[in-house]
Enzyme design. Structure first.
Site, mmCIF file in Angstrom:
data_model
loop_
_atom_site.group_PDB
_atom_site.id
_atom_site.type_symbol
_atom_site.label_atom_id
_atom_site.label_comp_id
_atom_site.label_asym_id
_atom_site.label_seq_id
_atom_site.Cartn_x
_atom_site.Cartn_y
_atom_site.Cartn_z
ATOM 1 N N ASP A 198 10.497 15.356 11.421
ATOM 2 C CA ASP A 198 9.857 15.205 10.112
ATOM 3 C C ASP A 198 8.344 15.327 10.249
ATOM 4 O O ASP A 198 7.580 14.519 9.703
ATOM 5 C CB ASP A 198 10.231 13.861 9.485
ATOM 6 N N GLY B 247 8.661 3.843 0.577
ATOM 7 C CA GLY B 247 9.493 4.985 0.924
ATOM 8 C C GLY B 247 10.945 4.628 0.760
ATOM 9 O O GLY B 247 11.285 3.540 0.288
ATOM 10 N N SER C 175 13.030 3.801 2.895
ATOM 11 C CA SER C 175 13.538 2.761 3.785
ATOM 12 C C SER C 175 12.890 1.406 3.565
ATOM 13 O O SER C 175 13.317 0.418 4.159
ATOM 14 C CB SER C 175 13.327 3.184 5.246
ATOM 15 N N LYS D 4 5.693 -2.463 7.964
ATOM 16 C CA LYS D 4 6.767 -1.832 7.203
ATOM 17 C C LYS D 4 7.935 -2.810 7.128
ATOM 18 O O LYS D 4 8.526 -3.170 8.135
ATOM 19 C CB LYS D 4 7.222 -0.530 7.854
ATOM 20 N N ILE E 273 0.814 -1.220 0.000
ATOM 21 C CA ILE E 273 0.000 0.000 0.000
ATOM 22 C C ILE E 273 0.843 1.263 0.000
ATOM 23 O O ILE E 273 0.319 2.372 -0.069
ATOM 24 C CB ILE E 273 -0.945 0.031 1.218
ATOM 25 N N GLY E 274 2.148 1.131 0.086
ATOM 26 C CA GLY E 274 2.982 2.325 0.076
ATOM 27 C C GLY E 274 4.449 1.951 0.058
ATOM 28 O O GLY E 274 4.830 0.795 0.222
#
Length: 988
Positions: A811, A689, A691, A708, A686-687
């Site tokens: 962040d 990045g 990392s 993750k 679903i995503g």
């Protein structure tokens, strides 16, 4: 003899008295230092009474009278001392000057002990952290001449006692959060030569007409002081004025004719107000004036010959409604250095002699209606740095002389009618930006462009340039933006593009480029946009594109690309994706099999996917016998492969954790790592990045998790390792309802993953800004937005004030605020977070210096520009940006804000033009003077606000502007932000 003896006796008595006095001063200084001040750097180590050092006159920061040795001044500016105000210094009866600027002094200043200092002439406390109300000064302070309290945290109104300081010559209260309006009683201070009340949070109010009495005033600075109404005629009585700064206020009406009486004026700053009408002809009388700025107002009319004849150094008329032609005489000014008239409606041709008689450095005539040729002498003085003329109707060729202008570093000439070839030396200038887009220029880019080594933006789209892209362009290591689109370039894309490590945006669409897309582009790790559409590119799509960590815009449509769509592209989080009208074939990767991506694949007849009409389904119809043969062969091969794989390694969906895997449980859970492994598949991504990948995992129990997965094995990226460690160390011990829960982690040789609670509504950034997702919740009402703001603030306040040790997130952004099924926010993504250490001597929190800027573009606090040491005030700034996103519904760097503006500057300018109206005025969108600029220009149009909600938006806007103050010291703490948000009334 008797007379001589008497004289010697008196001299001895006086000498002894002075010695006693000096010793007494030394004792006072030493005592105050040890009891009231903290000297962390040891700057005052010589403040010690010793056998050889009993006089303080040689001590650091001490000045004595040369005749009698008495202490007269203490100046400890910039010594890094902290503590409260050292009232004890005033026990030195000869002291007349106390200067303690640029330190860490704090606390309030009480009137009673301050009375000890009634004999002083000078008190300068700028750039400290004093707070509370401004100190009162009793009538005994009759000799006070200089009072400077700039850049502290003082609040409240200016005390009336200030109007009785009859000897005062300098009053500087800049940069404090004061209340009330600019007081009229300051007009009583007729000895004033300098009055500075800039960047003070006054309530809306006028310039007092009593200021006309300040005839000795040479410097009046009321910048950003919430002034409204007209400039009073009495301003013309300030005949000694050298500097008048009324910029960044809400002043309206016409500039008074009386301003022409300021014959001594050197600098006149009226920019960013709501002034209207024509420039008064009397301004032409100000022959001593050198700096004139009336930009960003509503002024109109023509610039007269008399005003154009002034010998100005800087002449700023930009962002108004001026019309007509420029008088030719303006180009004869020998002083002219800085000429800014952009965003007006000037017409005619530019005077030919511009630059011939003066050392022009900045020249901006953009967004007008000028025609004709560019002035050939602009760089005659060899000092021109910026040349901006875009958005006119200028024609003809670029003068050859511009190619000799080695001082130029910034050129923008887009959107004109320029023609011919660009001089070769023009390409070689030491520029940071070259913008020639949308003209009629032709020729090629010469290889010698490599000499422009500082070039960051090359934008030449919409011309008739041709030839190949020279390989020497790869020598421009600072390039961030390359836009060659809509030209006639041919040949291949240079394979050396991998050397351009700073590339962020590449646009080469609508050319005649051929060859293959170089796989080396994957080395451009900062690339966010790649548009190669409408060319003749061949070969396959490089799978390596999927390795670009921040790419969100990829358009390869209208080419001749072949082969399959690489599944690696699923790693990208794309806002724009288009590979239509090529010759691609095979199955569309599962993650792209969504209707939202359908237009991206049209025009490729050989692509297939289930349930994506009109894309054909992936099925074939071979002969039955052939099917049997192929099937038998495939089954046998598959069984053999599975047996081998099972024996050798065991498949992922069966394998149990390796004995070296370390599993840590942080919350009570009803699952194990074995329930998670089988679901870490491509279909559940679903995503992504920098990392790793994020999966949605649904357990048999019905519970949904977010997982993750980070890279493992010997090739682990250092940044991935840092993210894993930071998330585990911080989230593993943090417990708060507005911070995302880390449930479990697994740290193994092959796999590492972090398991979180799943947030059904994704991130706040998705909800506010995504055009593809979350359409059902995109129109957030204000009540929900306010609840999200308060919850996120409470989460950050916990990190800063209640966590041990305290934590700075580093962040904070809308994409890192996740929303559950009830739209309750959770602060997430602690990969950059750092623990704070508390300094015992002054209570200031800090983190170690950073090797690079952390955070996301648009959210980064401005202090990153001058220090690598940050604290929680950097998070406060980023949170202020999030508040502005909630109010406006816009991204931090939305293109609608205009050139070089972000959401903070846009909101600040909008707020400056806003004054609180009555409910009736709100309905009419204007105030009694007809000048009200409705906040609806700032507020997200998707929201419909009641009167109560409107007032709440106004309050949150004020909080956001406090949080995004340029100076960290002026920002509230997150604990204070929570208090302000909870307040029922508007901010005072």
């Amino acid at each position: 003899m008797t007379t001589i003896t008497t004289s010697l006796f008196l001299l001895l008595v006086i000498s002894c008295a002075l010695q006693v006095s000096s010793n007494g001063d030394a004792e006072i200084l030493s005592r105050v230092k040890s009891s009231r001040l903290i000297d962390p750097d040891g700057k005052l180590n010589d403040w010690a009474i010793t056998g050889d050092n009993r006089s303080p006159c040689n001590w650091t920061g001490i000045t004595c009278d040369s005749k009698n040795g008495a202490v007269t001044a203490i100046d400890l500016s910039g010594y890094g001392i902290s503590g409260g105000f050292p009232y004890g210094f005033c026990r030195i009866r000869t002291l007349v000057n106390i200067t303690l600027s640029k330190n860490d002094l704090n606390g309030t200043m009480d009137s009673a002990p301050l009375s000890l200092c009634s004999r002083i002439h000078v008190l300068i406390l700028t750039e400290n952290s004093f707070s509370g109300k401004l100190p009162e000064f009793s009538p005994e302070f009759r000799n006070l001449r200089v009072l400077e309290l700039e850049s502290n945290l003082f609040t409240g109104e200016i005390p009336e006692s200030y109007g009785e300081l009859s000897s005062l010559r300098v009053l500087n209260l800049n940069g404090n959060s004061l209340a009330g309006i600019v007081p009229a009683f300051l007009g009583n201070l007729t000895e004033l030569t300098r009055l500075e009340l800039a960047y003070v949070g006054f309530e809306p109010g006028p310039i007092p007409s009593t200021f006309g009495s300040l005839t000795k005033l040479s410097n009046l600075r009321l910048t950003n002081s919430n002034l409204v109404g007209e400039i009073p005629d009495s301003i013309g009585d300030l005949v000694s004025l050298v500097n008048l700064d009324l910029a960044m206020n809400g002043l309206s009406g016409e500039i008074p004719e009386s301003i022409g009486k300021l014959k001594s004026i050197y600098q006149l700053e009226l920019f960013l107000n709501k002034l209207s009408g024509k420039l008064p002809e009397s301004i032409g009388n100000l022959t001593a004036m050198r700096n004139f700025d009336v930009s960003q107002n509503n002024l109109n009319g023509e610039v007269t010959e008399k005003i154009a004849s002034l010998q100005l150094v800087s002449f700023h008329l930009n962002d108004n409604f001026f019309t007509g032609e420029l008088p030719r005489v303006i180009a004869l000014n020998p002083n002219l250095v800085d000429f800014m008239i952009f965003n007006n409606s000037f017409t005619g041709t530019l005077p030919t002699n511009f630059g011939k008689f003066s050392g022009l450095t900045e020249f901006d005539v953009s967004t007008n209606n000028f025609s004709g040729d560019l002035p050939p002498y602009l760089c005659y003085g060899k000092k021109l740095e910026g040349l901006i003329s875009f958005g006119n109707q200028l024609s003809g060729e670029i003068p050859e002389s511009y190619g000799e202008c080695d001082s130029l570093n910034y050129i923008r000439m887009a959107d004109n009618k320029l023609s011919g070839e660009v001089p070769v030396k023009f390409w070689e200038l030491p520029l940071t930006r070259l913008e020639l887009s949308n003209n009629q220029l032709q020729g090629s880019i010469p290889p010698s462009i490599f000499k422009a080594r500082d070039l960051s933006q090359l934008e030449i789209s919409g011309n008739n340039f041709s030839g190949t892209i020279p390989a020497r362009i790869c020598d421009l290591g600072e390039l961030r933006v390359v836009d060659l689109s809509r030209n006639r370039f041919s040949g291949s894309i240079p394979s050396c593009i991998n050397r351009l490590k700073n590339l962020e945006r590449v646009e080469m669409q609508e050319n005649a480029l051929d060859g293959e897309i170089p796989s080396s582009v994957s080395s451009c790790a900062k690339l966010t946009e790649l548009n190669l559409s409408d060319n003749r590119l061949r070969g396959g799509i490089p799978p390596e594109l999927g390795e670009l960590p921040v790419l969100n815009y990829l358009d390869l449509s209208d080419n001749q690309l072949t082969g399959e769509i690489p599944a690696e592209l699923l790693k990208l989080k794309l806002n724009q994706f288009n590979v239509s009208d090529n010759r691609l074939s095979g199955k569309i990767p599962t993650g792209f099999q969504q209707n939202v991506f359908l237009p991206s694949f049209l025009g490729n007849p050989d692509l297939c996917a289930p349930d994506m009409d009109p894309i054909r389904p992936c099925r074939s119809k071979p002969e039955p016998r052939l099917v049997l043969v192929i099937s038998a062969f495939c089954i046998a091969a598959l069984i053999g492969a599975l047996v081998w794989l099972f024996i050798k390694t065991k498949p992922l969906f069966l394998r149990k954790p390796n004995r070296t895997d370390k599993v840590t449980i942080f919350q009570r859970v009803g699952f194990t790592e074995e329930d998670i492994y089988p679901q870490l598949t491509e279909d559940n991504i679903i995503g992504s990045g920098g990392s790793g990948l994020v999966y949605r995992v649904t357990l048999k129990s019905g519970q949904t998790l977010a997982v993750k997965k980070l890279s493992g094995g010997p090739g682990r990226k250092p940044e991935s390792e840092s993210v894993f460690r930071s998330e585990v160390e911080i989230l593993g011990r943090v417990r708060h309802g507005n911070i995302v829960k880390l449930l479990m982690c697994c740290n193994g040789e092959e796999f590492r993953f972090l398991v979180y609670e799943f947030m059904e509504n994704g991130s706040l950034g998705d909800v506010l800004h995504s055009e593809k997702e979350h359409r059902a919740v995109s129109a957030l009402d204000w009540t929900t937005r306010f609840s999200i703001a308060l919850g996120a603030a409470q989460g950050l306040a916990y990190l800063h004030h209640d966590s041990v040790p305290a934590i700075v997130h580093r962040d904070v952004k809308s994409n890192n605020i996740l929303l559950d099924h009830e739209m309750k926010p959770r602060v997430a993504d602690f990969g950059l977070a750092k623990p704070l250490k508390r300094e015992n001597n002054n209570g200031v929190s800090d983190v170690s210096p950073m090797s690079c800027v952390a955070g996301s573009y648009g959210y980064i606090a401005p202090e990153y520009g001058y220090t690598s040491r940050v604290n929680e005030k950097s998070d406060v700034y980023s949170f202020g940006v999030v508040l502005l996103e909630l109010i406006t519904g816009k991204r931090p760097n939305d293109s609608s804000f205009g050139e070089n503006k972000d959401i903070v500057k846009y909101a600040m300018e909008s707020a400056l033009c806003y004054s609180s109206p009555s409910p009736e005025d709100k309905a009419m969108n204007q105030d009694s003077a007809g000048n009200f600029r409705d906040l609806s220009k700032l507020v997200d149009p998707k929201m419909e606000l009641s009167t109560r909600e409107y007032e709440e938006v106004e309050k949150v806007l004020e909080i956001a502007l406090l949080c995004t103050s340029s100076f960290p010291i002026n920002r509230p703490t997150m604990r204070k932000v929570v208090e302000l948000l909870k307040e029922k009334k508007s901010l005072e």
